[in-house]
Write a protein that holds these residues in place. Structure first.
Motif, PDB file in Angstrom:
ATOM      1  N   ASN A  69     -16.416 -11.825  67.319  1.00  0.00           N
ATOM      2  CA  ASN A  69     -17.637 -11.693  66.534  1.00  0.00           C
ATOM      3  C   ASN A  69     -18.071 -10.231  66.575  1.00  0.00           C
ATOM      4  OD1 ASN A  69     -20.425 -11.562  65.777  1.00  0.00           O
ATOM      5  ND2 ASN A  69     -20.568 -13.782  66.065  1.00  0.00           N
ATOM      6  N   GLU A  70     -17.870  -9.530  65.481  1.00  0.00           N
ATOM      7  CA  GLU A  70     -18.134  -8.089  65.445  1.00  0.00           C
ATOM      8  C   GLU A  70     -19.619  -7.780  65.628  1.00  0.00           C
ATOM      9  OE1 GLU A  70     -16.236  -5.482  65.397  1.00  0.00           O
ATOM     10  OE2 GLU A  70     -14.291  -6.454  65.183  1.00  0.00           O
ATOM     11  N   ALA A  71     -20.489  -8.650  65.141  1.00  0.00           N
ATOM     12  CA  ALA A  71     -21.925  -8.411  65.294  1.00  0.00           C
ATOM     13  C   ALA A  71     -22.323  -8.453  66.768  1.00  0.00           C
ATOM     14  CB  ALA A  71     -22.722  -9.433  64.495  1.00  0.00           C
ATOM     15  N   VAL A  72     -21.764  -9.396  67.520  1.00  0.00           N
ATOM     16  CA  VAL A  72     -22.047  -9.468  68.952  1.00  0.00           C
ATOM     17  C   VAL A  72     -21.498  -8.234  69.661  1.00  0.00           C
ATOM     18  CG1 VAL A  72     -21.592 -10.750  71.088  1.00  0.00           C
ATOM     19  CG2 VAL A  72     -22.146 -11.987  68.993  1.00  0.00           C
ATOM     20  N   ALA A  73     -20.282  -7.817  69.303  1.00  0.00           N
ATOM     21  CA  ALA A  73     -19.686  -6.628  69.931  1.00  0.00           C
ATOM     22  C   ALA A  73     -20.559  -5.399  69.687  1.00  0.00           C
ATOM     23  CB  ALA A  73     -18.279  -6.400  69.397  1.00  0.00           C
ATOM     24  N   ARG A  74     -21.012  -5.220  68.454  1.00  0.00           N
ATOM     25  CA  ARG A  74     -21.877  -4.066  68.143  1.00  0.00           C
ATOM     26  C   ARG A  74     -23.184  -4.138  68.923  1.00  0.00           C
ATOM     27  NH1 ARG A  74     -19.935  -5.099  62.861  1.00  0.00           N
ATOM     28  NH2 ARG A  74     -21.853  -6.246  62.352  1.00  0.00           N
ATOM     29  N   HIS A 129     -15.636  -5.855  72.997  1.00  0.00           N
ATOM     30  CA  HIS A 129     -15.037  -6.677  71.947  1.00  0.00           C
ATOM     31  C   HIS A 129     -14.384  -7.938  72.516  1.00  0.00           C
ATOM     32  CE1 HIS A 129     -15.776  -3.407  69.092  1.00  0.00           C
ATOM     33  NE2 HIS A 129     -15.473  -4.280  68.130  1.00  0.00           N
ATOM     34  N   HIS A 130     -13.697  -7.834  73.665  1.00  0.00           N
ATOM     35  CA  HIS A 130     -13.105  -9.090  74.160  1.00  0.00           C
ATOM     36  C   HIS A 130     -14.177 -10.022  74.717  1.00  0.00           C
ATOM     37  CE1 HIS A 130     -12.986  -8.406  78.579  1.00  0.00           C
ATOM     38  NE2 HIS A 130     -12.364  -7.255  78.407  1.00  0.00           N
ATOM     39  N   CYS A 131     -15.300  -9.478  75.203  1.00  0.00           N
ATOM     40  CA  CYS A 131     -16.408 -10.348  75.599  1.00  0.00           C
ATOM     41  C   CYS A 131     -17.034 -11.049  74.400  1.00  0.00           C
ATOM     42  CB  CYS A 131     -17.484  -9.538  76.330  1.00  0.00           C
ATOM     43  SG  CYS A 131     -17.039  -9.040  78.006  1.00  0.00           S
ATOM     44  N   ALA A 132     -16.848 -10.489  73.208  1.00  0.00           N
ATOM     45  CA  ALA A 132     -17.438 -11.047  71.987  1.00  0.00           C
ATOM     46  C   ALA A 132     -16.517 -12.043  71.288  1.00  0.00           C
ATOM     47  CB  ALA A 132     -17.816  -9.917  71.031  1.00  0.00           C
ATOM     48  N   ILE A 133     -15.422 -12.442  71.951  1.00  0.00           N
ATOM     49  CA  ILE A 133     -14.586 -13.507  71.399  1.00  0.00           C
ATOM     50  C   ILE A 133     -15.424 -14.778  71.267  1.00  0.00           C
ATOM     51  CG2 ILE A 133     -12.617 -15.029  71.870  1.00  0.00           C
ATOM     52  CD1 ILE A 133     -11.262 -12.647  73.241  1.00  0.00           C
ATOM     53  N   GLU A 134     -15.284 -15.450  70.119  1.00  0.00           N
ATOM     54  CA  GLU A 134     -15.982 -16.715  69.888  1.00  0.00           C
ATOM     55  C   GLU A 134     -15.006 -17.879  70.004  1.00  0.00           C
ATOM     56  OE1 GLU A 134     -19.929 -16.259  67.118  1.00  0.00           O
ATOM     57  OE2 GLU A 134     -18.072 -16.862  66.160  1.00  0.00           O
ATOM     58  N   MET A 135     -15.423 -18.921  70.718  1.00  0.00           N
ATOM     59  CA  MET A 135     -14.613 -20.129  70.846  1.00  0.00           C
ATOM     60  C   MET A 135     -15.532 -21.337  70.913  1.00  0.00           C
ATOM     61  SD  MET A 135     -11.833 -18.760  73.680  1.00  0.00           S
ATOM     62  CE  MET A 135     -10.668 -20.099  73.496  1.00  0.00           C
ATOM     63  N   THR A 136     -14.984 -22.493  70.598  1.00  0.00           N
ATOM     64  CA  THR A 136     -15.693 -23.742  70.828  1.00  0.00           C
ATOM     65  C   THR A 136     -15.332 -24.259  72.224  1.00  0.00           C
ATOM     66  OG1 THR A 136     -13.908 -25.150  70.005  1.00  0.00           O
ATOM     67  CG2 THR A 136     -15.460 -24.271  68.363  1.00  0.00           C
ATOM     68  N   CYS A 137     -16.076 -25.242  72.689  1.00  0.00           N
ATOM     69  CA  CYS A 137     -15.710 -25.864  73.965  1.00  0.00           C
ATOM     70  C   CYS A 137     -14.306 -26.441  73.898  1.00  0.00           C
ATOM     71  CB  CYS A 137     -16.701 -26.978  74.322  1.00  0.00           C
ATOM     72  SG  CYS A 137     -18.289 -26.399  74.919  1.00  0.00           S
TER      73      CYS A 137
END
Length: 308
Positions: free
Chosen positions: A157-162, A197-205
Motif C-alpha cells: 500500500n503506497e499510501a501507507v508507505a508514504r 515499504h515492506h511494512c506497508a504490505i497489505e494482506m488478509t488474515c
C-alpha cells in the motif's frame, strides 16, 4: 469437512462472536496517519492447518497493513542471504523496551538487541537490500511472501508507505545511530525506504495464515527455509515477537507470534497450524488487544502450546 475441522471452525465462530464483539478494543496506531482512520470495529481470524485446511471467521477477507509482521519474512531472507553472519550485526535477546527505543542501541554500540524491534529489522532490511536496488529488494520480499502464501495478489500500500516515511523520524534516528557505528551498509534513506515499504504490505488474515505455513514444519508445507531456521525463527518469535509484551504473550498464549501495529498477529503452532488474527486496536505494548485475547482463547480451547 472433517470433524476436527468442524470443531475448529466452531471455535473460531465462537471467538468472533464473543471477543470479536468486545467493547474495549484498544487504540489504533494513530501516530501513522494512514492507520489512524482504520475502523477499530473490525475483527478477523484465520487458521491454515498442516493437513491443508483453511478456516476463517469474521473479517478474514479484509486487507490490512501487516506492519512489523513483515519482519518475519525479511529475517528469513536475510538469513538465507548471509546465514549466521547476521548475528554479528543483531542480537537474539528480548529488549524489554518499546519497539522504537534507542536506549539499548546506545548502550550496546549500535547493535540491536533482536531482529524484531525496529532497529533490528532495519538491519535485516539493510542485509536484504545490499547489492540490490530498493525496487529489487522489495521484489524479492514480495516474491517470498507470495510464494509462502501461494497467492500472487499481495501488494504494498503506497499510501501507507508514504505516511510512514513522512512520520518515521525515530526510525531515521535509529538508522543514523547504527550508521555511526558502521552497522548500516546502505544509505539510511534507501534502507528505510525499503523498510517502510515492506511494512506497508497489505494482506488478509486468510493470506497471512497461508503465508505463515513455511514455519509450521509439517509434510506438504512450503519448504522455503531449512527446518533448523524454522525452529530458530519460531524461537525468536516466542521470545521477542511482541516487544516488551513478549513475556506476557508467551505466558497467555504459549505459541510463537509476531505482531504488527496494524493490529495483525501471525502465530505458529509448530507441526499443527499457522494462525492470523487482526483487530486494529492496540494494547499498551503496541500489540492487538483483541488479537491477543483471541489467541489466548484459541489456545485454551485447542490445547495448542509449545509447552505441552
Amino acid at each position: 469437512m472433517p470433524a476436527a475441522s468442524n470443531a475448529l471452525q466452531d471455535i473460531l465462530r465462537g471467538i468472533t462472536r464473543t471477543i470479536g464483539a468486545s467493547a474495549d478494543r484498544g487504540r489504533v496506531a494513530d501516530y501513522i496517519p494512514e492507520l489512524a482512520g482504520v475502523d477499530p470495529d473490525q475483527f478477523g481470524i484465520a487458521i491454515a492447518t498442516a493437513d491443508g485446511q483453511l478456516l476463517t471467521a469474521g473479517d478474514a477477507a479484509v486487507p490490512f497493513s501487516i506492519q512489523s509482521v513483515s519482519k518475519v519474512f525479511t529475517l528469513a531472507l536475510a538469513l538465507g542471504k548471509i546465514g549466521d553472519r547476521l548475528w554479528d550485526r543483531v542480537g537474539r535477546e528480548p529488549s524489554g523496551l518499546a519497539f522504537d527505543s534507542i536506549l539499548l542501541l546506545e548502550q550496546e554500540r549500535g547493535r540491536p538487541r533482536n531482529p524484531f524491534i525496529n532497529a533490528g529489522a532495519i538491519v535485516t532490511t539493510d542485509v536484504v537490500l545490499t547489492g540490490s536496488s530498493p525496487r529489487e529488494a522489495l521484489g524479492a520480499i514480495l516474491r517470498f511472501v507470495r510464494d509462502a502464501a501461494d497467492d500472487a495478489d499481495i501488494h504494498i500500500n503506497e499510501a501507507v508507505a508514504r505516511s510512514e516515511i513522512a512520520t518515521g523520524h525515530r526510525n531515521f534516528a535509529l538508522a543514523h545511530y547504527m550508521l555511526s557505528h558502521q552497522n548500516l551498509t546502505n544509505a539510511p534513506d534507501l534502507t528505510l525506504g525499503t523498510y517502510f515499504h515492506h511494512c506497508a504490505i497489505e494482506m488478509t488474515c486468510a493470506q497471512l495464515a497461508m503465508a505463515g505455513r513455511f514455519l509450521i514444519d509439517a509434510p506438504g508445507m512450503p519448504r522455503l527455509i531449512s527446518p533448523q531456521r524454522q525452529r530458530r525463527i519460531n524461537a525468536l518469535m516466542m521470545t521477542c515477537g511482541h516487544y516488551n509484551g513478549s513475556g506476557d504473550f508467551a505466558f497467555r498464549v504459549g505459541l510463537p507470534g509476531k505482531s504488527g501495529v496494524g493490529g495483525g498477529i501471525l502465530v505458529i503452532a509448530p507441526g499443527k497450524a499457522s494462525i492470523a488474527v487482526w483487530s486494529p486496536g492496540l494494547n499498551a505494548y503496541g500489540n492487538s488487544k483483541l488479537g491477543t485475547e483471541a489467541m489466548e482463547a484459541l489456545t485454551t480451547q485447542t490445547g495448542w502450546s509449545v509447552f505441552g
